[in-house]
Design a protein around this motif. Structure first.
Motif, PDB file in Angstrom:
ATOM      1  N   SER A  60       0.871  -1.185   0.000  1.00  0.00           N
ATOM      2  CA  SER A  60       0.000   0.000   0.000  1.00  0.00           C
ATOM      3  C   SER A  60       0.899   1.222   0.000  1.00  0.00           C
ATOM      4  CB  SER A  60      -0.916   0.002   1.232  1.00  0.00           C
ATOM      5  OG  SER A  60      -1.751  -1.126   1.251  1.00  0.00           O
ATOM      6  N   LYS A  62       2.529   4.663   0.063  1.00  0.00           N
ATOM      7  CA  LYS A  62       2.055   6.000   0.443  1.00  0.00           C
ATOM      8  C   LYS A  62       2.511   7.058  -0.548  1.00  0.00           C
ATOM      9  CE  LYS A  62       2.056   4.849   5.363  1.00  0.00           C
ATOM     10  NZ  LYS A  62       2.616   5.155   6.703  1.00  0.00           N
ATOM     11  N   THR A  63       3.622   6.786  -1.232  1.00  0.00           N
ATOM     12  CA  THR A  63       4.156   7.741  -2.207  1.00  0.00           C
ATOM     13  C   THR A  63       4.503   6.997  -3.490  1.00  0.00           C
ATOM     14  OG1 THR A  63       6.492   7.460  -1.598  1.00  0.00           O
ATOM     15  CG2 THR A  63       5.188   9.055  -0.314  1.00  0.00           C
ATOM     16  N   GLU A 102       6.573  12.373  -3.814  1.00  0.00           N
ATOM     17  CA  GLU A 102       5.330  11.853  -3.243  1.00  0.00           C
ATOM     18  C   GLU A 102       4.338  11.519  -4.345  1.00  0.00           C
ATOM     19  OE1 GLU A 102       3.526  14.068  -0.154  1.00  0.00           O
ATOM     20  OE2 GLU A 102       5.348  14.226   1.045  1.00  0.00           O
TER      21      GLU A 102
END
Length: 536
Positions: A60, A62-63, A102
């Motif tokens: 998963s 995040k960035t 990101e």
């Protein structure tokens, strides 16, 4: 409109790209113009892309930086064949441009594509135009240009794809071999299918793998066979893209006579097979009658058992250097073992091992210095990636054939430093001339010759020298070519499909031109090639 790519979106893009190439891999394989079966481009691209998919699915991110790190590492280790390695390099360069971000906007994404192209071109020693490199370069160039004034990533990728398809159509004019065959470049087409899958993910479309979905719904559990007594040598597993609709019960009957632990799981889309056998080549050939092979895994259970026993009994004694060799066929494996190879990877034509497969053997080799003999030109690049990935000192000797690998090993006498051994092995490999005899795997046009499926083929140093239904005429060409080389030694490795009459016919013709050369015959047991012949 999509202005930013997040880590989660990139994950969806990679999953879609894997599905796109998997669903089209047979079409891409058909673009391979060489009439000899090999690790086909579509299959190699699909296996490489699937490695990234498997690594990313449980994450998963995040960035986007997190996502590309997982993706690039998995693709590099899972790369198969030259096309798979080039694809992994394209995405490795792509990831380096995005690893600290990101999210990626249109310009970052476009420049990442271009960065991937730069990385691939730098890594390929002699980049050829009219290939996947050309298609990716021109597509990335358009992406960079469009991104200067357009912040919608969908539009950037649409324009890049349009340029890519135009470049793909032109590959037939850039590559003489493609022009003769009347096809476009297989790798370039595969790359565009993947980009198209990524674009569909950006638009919110989810693509599914037709065959993989069926396999997951009715998956055989092969773990139950691990503790069985070893009656047969090779644990052979493969999946068939079930397109012929021939009765799979006939395949079961065939397999039951050639091994044990037979499992055949089938549905409308796939057939999955497990068998313990001494004839993996025969089994794979029979499987091809039911459709193209999606995945293949062959493991030598006796070798695995011996290694496990040795590991349990005493610590491994480290050596000054170790040898890892890629080959197929029990007889050829024995030759490499007798010459000092520490680890054997089963692979070659039709079975290109991944970088991770090679890396695993390097890691378990009993030395901090490991020489790798790929013994196939389509495996060299995958092996070379291990030089960067391993903590050990890895030296890849670029052997393109089994005879070259044998010649390289024969030079090792334990004297000299690593550099001297590298030089002597490389030089020895170049002195060997190789002739191959096989049968055509498909109708094709190659070197202005119309090849028919199942015709005999003779290849001398990678060049198609003769073809036809009459084996005697093809053998005449092979013998004449060997005679012109004026060799002192001729070695004939007989394959699993070579009949006794065939073998004697070839040996008689070689004997007539040998001029005193020492001729040796070894039962190689290799798949694909009826005969592998070395002259030195």
């Amino acid at each position: 409109m999509t202005q930013h790519i997040t880590g989660e979106l990139l994950k969806k893009m990679i999953v879609n790209a894997a599905a796109a190439i998997e669903n089209h891999k047979n079409e891409i394989n058909e673009l391979n113009v060489f009439p000899v079966p090999d690790g086909d481009t579509g299959t190699n691209l699909s296996l490489t892309m699937s490695a990234a998919e498997r690594a990313m699915l449980p994450t998963s991110p995040k960035t986007i930086g997190e996502a590309v790190e997982v993706m690039a590492s998995a693709m590099l280790r899972g790369a198969r064949g030259n096309s798979g390695v080039i694809l992994s390099l394209l995405f490795r360069g792509f990831s380096k441009r995005l690893k600290d971000l990101e999210t990626a906007d249109a310009q970052a994404f476009a420049h990442a594509l271009a960065n991937g192209v730069d990385a691939a071109y730098k890594a390929v020693m002699k980049p050829a135009e009219g290939t996947m490199l050309t298609v990716s370069r021109l597509a990335a160039g358009t992406a960079v240009s469009v991104a200067e004034s357009e912040d919608d990533i969908e539009i950037v990728l649409e324009r890049a794809l349009a340029t890519g398809y135009a470049a793909l159509a032109d590959t037939i004019n850039q590559n003489p071999v493609l022009k003769k065959a009347g096809v476009v470049d297989a790798g370039g087409k595969g790359y565009l299918y993947m980009l198209d899958g990524m674009l569909r993910a950006i638009r919110g479309e989810i693509m599914e793998k037709a065959a993989a979905g069926a396999a997951d719904s009715d998956k055989a559990d092969f773990a139950q066979f691990h503790a069985e007594d070893i009656t047969f040598t090779y644990c052979t597993e493969f999946m068939i893209d079930y397109t012929t609709k021939k009765n799979p019960n006939h395949l079961r009957e065939f397999l039951d006579k050639r091994g044990d632990s037979v499992v055949v799981v089938d549905d409308d889309s796939i057939i999955k097979v497990h068998i313990h056998t001494d004839q993996p080549g025969d089994v794979l050939t029979e499987g091809l009658k039911y459709g193209s092979l999606i995945t293949i895994k062959i493991e030598n259970m006796r070798e695995q058992h011996a290694q496990a026993v040795d590991a349990a009994q005493e610590p491994v004694e480290m050596k000054e250097y170790a040898i890892v060799a890629v080959c197929a066929g029990s007889g050829i494996s024995e030759v490499f073992n007798d010459l000092g190879a520490d680890k054997i990877i089963t692979g070659g034509q039709t079975m290109n091992p991944s970088t991770e497969d090679i890396l695993e053997k390097i890691s378990s080799a009993p030395s901090e210095v490991v020489f790798v003999l790929p013994n196939n030109k389509n495996i060299i690049m995958a092996a070379q990636q291990c030089e960067k990935l391993s903590d050990k000192r890895v030296i890849v000797i670029p052997t393109k054939s089994i005879p070259q690998g044998v010649a390289a090993l024969l030079t090792l006498d334990g004297s000299g430093d690593v550099e001297e051994m590298t030089e002597s092995m490389t030089e020895a490999a170049t002195r060997v001339k190789t002739a191959l005899v096989t049968k055509a795997a498909r109708d094709s046009v190659f070197d202005d010759m119309e090849i028919k499926n199942e015709e005999y083929l003779a290849l001398i140093e990678d060049s198609l020298a003769a073809h036809g239904d009459d084996e005697s005429e093809v053998f005449d060409v092979v013998a004449a070519a060997l005679g012109e080389m004026l060799p002192e030694f001729i070695t004939v490795f007989t394959g699993e499909d070579a009949g006794e009459a065939e073998t004697q016919s070839l040996l008689k013709k070689i004997d007539e031109i040998s001029n005193g050369a020492e001729v040796a015959v070894i039962n190689g047991g290799q798949p694909v090639y009826h005969f592998i012949i070395s002259a030195e």
